[in-house]
Motif scaffolding. Structure first.
Motif, mmCIF file in Angstrom:
data_model
loop_
_atom_site.group_PDB
_atom_site.id
_atom_site.type_symbol
_atom_site.label_atom_id
_atom_site.label_comp_id
_atom_site.label_asym_id
_atom_site.label_seq_id
_atom_site.Cartn_x
_atom_site.Cartn_y
_atom_site.Cartn_z
ATOM 1 N N THR A 52 -11.027 -3.550 0.522
ATOM 2 C CA THR A 52 -10.472 -2.598 -1.030
ATOM 3 C C THR A 52 -10.057 -3.617 -2.230
ATOM 4 O O THR A 52 -10.422 -3.252 -2.742
ATOM 5 C CB THR A 52 -9.611 -1.902 -0.720
ATOM 6 O OG1 THR A 52 -9.906 -0.780 0.837
ATOM 7 C CG2 THR A 52 -8.548 -0.681 -1.530
ATOM 8 N N VAL A 265 -2.545 2.899 -0.990
ATOM 9 C CA VAL A 265 -3.730 2.907 -1.696
ATOM 10 C C VAL A 265 -4.735 3.202 0.007
ATOM 11 O O VAL A 265 -4.314 3.239 1.550
ATOM 12 C CB VAL A 265 -4.447 1.434 -0.790
ATOM 13 C CG1 VAL A 265 -5.785 1.140 -1.488
ATOM 14 C CG2 VAL A 265 -3.473 0.570 -2.322
ATOM 15 N N ASN A 267 -8.213 2.906 2.023
ATOM 16 C CA ASN A 267 -8.506 2.383 2.613
ATOM 17 C C ASN A 267 -10.169 3.083 2.919
ATOM 18 O O ASN A 267 -10.288 4.060 3.862
ATOM 19 C CB ASN A 267 -8.888 1.202 3.452
ATOM 20 C CG ASN A 267 -7.017 0.561 3.208
ATOM 21 O OD1 ASN A 267 -7.431 -0.024 1.501
ATOM 22 N ND2 ASN A 267 -6.288 0.370 3.510
ATOM 23 N N PRO A 298 -6.623 1.349 -4.985
ATOM 24 C CA PRO A 298 -7.248 -0.101 -4.843
ATOM 25 C C PRO A 298 -7.034 -0.480 -6.583
ATOM 26 O O PRO A 298 -6.911 -1.791 -6.856
ATOM 27 C CB PRO A 298 -8.311 0.748 -4.297
ATOM 28 C CG PRO A 298 -9.372 2.048 -4.916
ATOM 29 C CD PRO A 298 -7.751 2.636 -4.341
#
Length: 697
Positions: A52, A265, A267, A298
């Motif tokens: 990412t 985040v 991923n 990201p």
């Protein structure tokens, strides 16, 4: 047109690339380097995060990729390509280094890289001597060499992160041993222990943070959390509302706060295509959508990592490539320039063609202007002219033209230099030099003041009246002196900044050096201003007194001229038969003594006392003015600003460099251990440092 931001980005990229070249020479075993290091417990989603953050496809089922550190670098380049090499360990033999140098994959596309990734890691393991067969008895499980993956392209932003193996607690029979657990922990500690390392702690969002050892380990080396950034992964697996709130509280700084904060985040999963991952809407749903945008996703993480990398490198770069000798040379060159400037040894080759560099000339011209201005305008009321202060003029007005040249040159210099460029001087200097002209008729002012202050006397006045008269007449001294010192300080400041530019052409070192010395320089400016203000207070608020014999002589002269004026009024004139060539009078005076008595008798006690106060004040004011102006120049400007032991010009010298603590020295010039103990250093260490210097030159 290239913007300032673009120029800074290019400069940062050059510095970051230089850092990477030095890192490849294992200089970090001698001098700690700036770096971003990714650490995690096993199964926290670190491999996915790397994909990412870097945009490089990382195969999640390639288990052996976690057996060594991986340096992943993005660089901007017209040509898109991926290159994979191996950086030898710090203690590798020349033979091993040569063997590892043969390992290389060049000019790969992103798709080529994805397809060949299993092969790349397999061959890397073989080259590193890592055991790939779980049934094999030879080889090692982990290695201290570094796999370097470099991604270049026209749209890439410079970013370098180092991935280290994830910490694990359970032994895999036939694969790992208890020693391997400690080896990995030691490897992680080695990377995160230095203060120049930014720690990226990857934390599984679906696992309670108290159960994740990695943050505890990071806190051992970063107890205040100033250089640890938390990355919370797998938000899609956090299902319970209370657990979601727990993650949000971390991001909002309500629990276990970190100075660099936490980021959320989502991923790409092992079985998730790139298209499906990009289309995922998890972070657009509550409660993640309520978090600050700069902390989610990201893109936000990549931006922050790039900013941290640039900031860290810009701040730390001088620390790894400069030494005390280098800093001492800069100090010596600076002091040579100071000496030349104070003695008027100007040479165009040394930068003195610039007006700001001609320090002593500028200060002398400014001081002459201050003296002239003080004589003409420092008094609040105009004194009555008794004709005893005529100033001789040089032939053909030459002195006036020289004075005008000096004053106008300094005014031009100061006129085009505002304090806006030097905000650090605010609070010390005052560039407001507006000044009102002296008021008319000091005699009437003294007359009124005496009437308001007299007591039962017979035409006399006490010391308090005279002190009050002088204090009132010198009201403008404070402002004029502050203006003069402010201009002198600004001249010195302009010189120091320009002289430092000449002595230290390295912008990065100069900026850090300036941050180290500017506080002391400003303190010495303030000391000079305080000294001048002390002289003002002494002159204006003490009881007026002088030991100068000139005071008595000038007072007698003034009183004699006033008597002469009475004689002239009381007498009659006639042409002398043979006038003296230097006689001040066109006529000689014939005096009737009785007429003089009558002229004197016509004055009241108040009038006579007023004239006496005026004459004494006028003479004393002139004596005090000359003494004061000279003291201000000698004590505040010359001694405090230019030549005394505490002049700001002496803050940065070789003694300062010698006495500099090791920690502060590294913060400025990054002295390596090689320069601290040159005797007995290993030959290999010398070669490494020499190679690093060649790159940095």
């Amino acid at each position: 047109m290239t913007t300032s931001h673009e120029t800074d980005r290019v400069t940062d990229s050059i510095l970051l690339e230089t850092i990477d070249k030095v890192r490849e020479l294992n200089i970090n075993q001698h001098v700690p380097l700036t770096q971003l290091v990714v650490i995690s417990d096993q199964s926290s989603g670190k491999s996915s995060l790397l994909e990412t953050a870097t945009g490089l496809p990382m195969e999640h089922d390639v288990e052996l990729c976690t057996r060594f550190a991986t340096q992943i670098t993005s660089r901007r380049d017209p040509e898109s390509r991926v290159t994979v090499t191996i950086i030898p360990g710090p203690n590798a033999s020349d033979e091993h280094k040569k063997r590892l140098s043969c390992f290389t994959f060049e000019s790969l596309t992103i798709e080529n890289f994805r397809e060949q990734l299993p092969t790349i890691f397999k061959q890397a393991n073989v080259a590193m001597g890592i055991r790939t067969d779980t049934n094999a008895s030879d080889g090692k499980i982990f290695s201290k060499v570094v796999l370097k993956i470099e991604k270049r392209g026209p749209d890439e932003d410079y970013l370098t992160v180092i991935d280290v193996p994830g910490i694990f607690r359970n032994i895999n029979e036939g694969v790992t041993t208890p020693e391997d657990i400690e080896l990995v922990r030691d490897m992680v500690k080695q990377y995160i222990q230095d203060s120049r390392t930014i720690i990226l702690a990857v934390l599984a969002g679906n696992v309670h943070i108290d159960n994740q050892e990695i943050l505890t380990l990071a806190s051992q080396y970063d107890p205040t959390g100033e250089r640890t950034l938390g990355v919370l992964t797998k938000p899609d697996l956090v299902t319970e509302p209370s657990e979601k709130q727990r993650v949000c509280d971390l991001v909002l700084g309500k629990k276990k706060p970190l100075t660099l904060g936490y980021y959320v985040v989502k991923n790409r999963g092992p079985d998730e295509t790139l298209a499906l991952w990009k289309a995922d809407k998890t972070l657009e749903l509550a409660p993640w959508s309520s978090l600050p945008k700069e902390r989610v996703g990201p893109g936000a993480l990549r931006t922050r990592l790039r900013e941290l990398s640039e900031q860290l490198t810009r701040r730390e770069f001088p620390k790894i490539c400069k030494q005390r000798l280098y800093l001492g040379t800069i100090a010596r060159n600076f002091q040579d320039t100071v000496k030349a400037a104070l003695n008027g040894w100007y040479s165009d080759e040394d930068g003195f063609q610039k007006l700001t560099m001609r320090l002593i000339t500028n200060v002398v011209n400014l001081s002459d202007d201050f003296y002239d201005g003080f004589r003409m305008s420092s008094h609040l009321h105009k004194f009555q002219d008794t004709g005893d202060t005529a100033q001789p003029m040089a032939p053909n007005g030459l002195d006036l033209r020289l004075r005008d040249y000096g004053c106008n040159t300094v005014k031009e210099l100061l006129g085009r230099t505002g304090l806006g460029s030097y905000p650090e001087l605010e609070g010390i200097v005052c560039m407001d030099d507006t000044l009102k002209e002296p008021k008319e008729d000091a005699v009437n002012w003294i007359y009124d003041m005496y009437l308001r202050s007299r007591n039962m006397d017979l035409g006399t006045f006490g010391g308090n009246v005279f002190s009050m008269a002088f204090r009132n007449q010198s009201t403008k001294w404070d402002h004029m002196t502050k203006s003069y010192l402010s201009k002198a300080i600004l001249l010195v400041h302009l010189f120091i900044t320009d002289a430092l530019n000449i002595a230290c052409p390295d912008t990065q070192v100069k900026e850090i050096l300036w941050s180290e010395i500017v506080e002391e320089i400003l303190a010495r400016y303030k000391a000079a201003m305080d000294q001048a203000m002390l002289l003002v207070r002494i002159e204006r608020h003490k009881r007026p007194y002088t030991l100068s014999k000139g005071f008595s002589e000038k007072l007698q002269l003034a009183q004699g001229r006033r008597t002469a004026a009475l004689v002239k009024v009381a007498g009659r004139s006639y042409k002398p038969s043979s006038p003296a060539p230097d006689d001040d009078y066109d006529d000689e005076i014939a005096v009737n003594p009785d007429a003089i008595k009558t002229a004197s008798a016509n004055q009241s006690n108040v009038q006579r006392t007023t004239q006496e106060i005026h004459d004494k004040l006028r003479v004393y004011y002139d004596v005090a003015l000359c003494r004061f102006v000279d003291n201000v120049f000698q004590q505040s400007v010359d001694y405090c600003l230019l030549t005394g032991p505490s002049t700001p010009l002496a803050v940065f010298d070789q003694d300062w460099v010698i006495k500099l603590e090791a920690k502060r020295l590294k913060a400025i010039a990054g002295e390596s251990k090689a320069s601290e103990s040159r005797r007995g250093i290993l030959e290999g260490k010398v070669r490494d440092l020499t190679a690093a210097i060649e790159i940095l030159m």
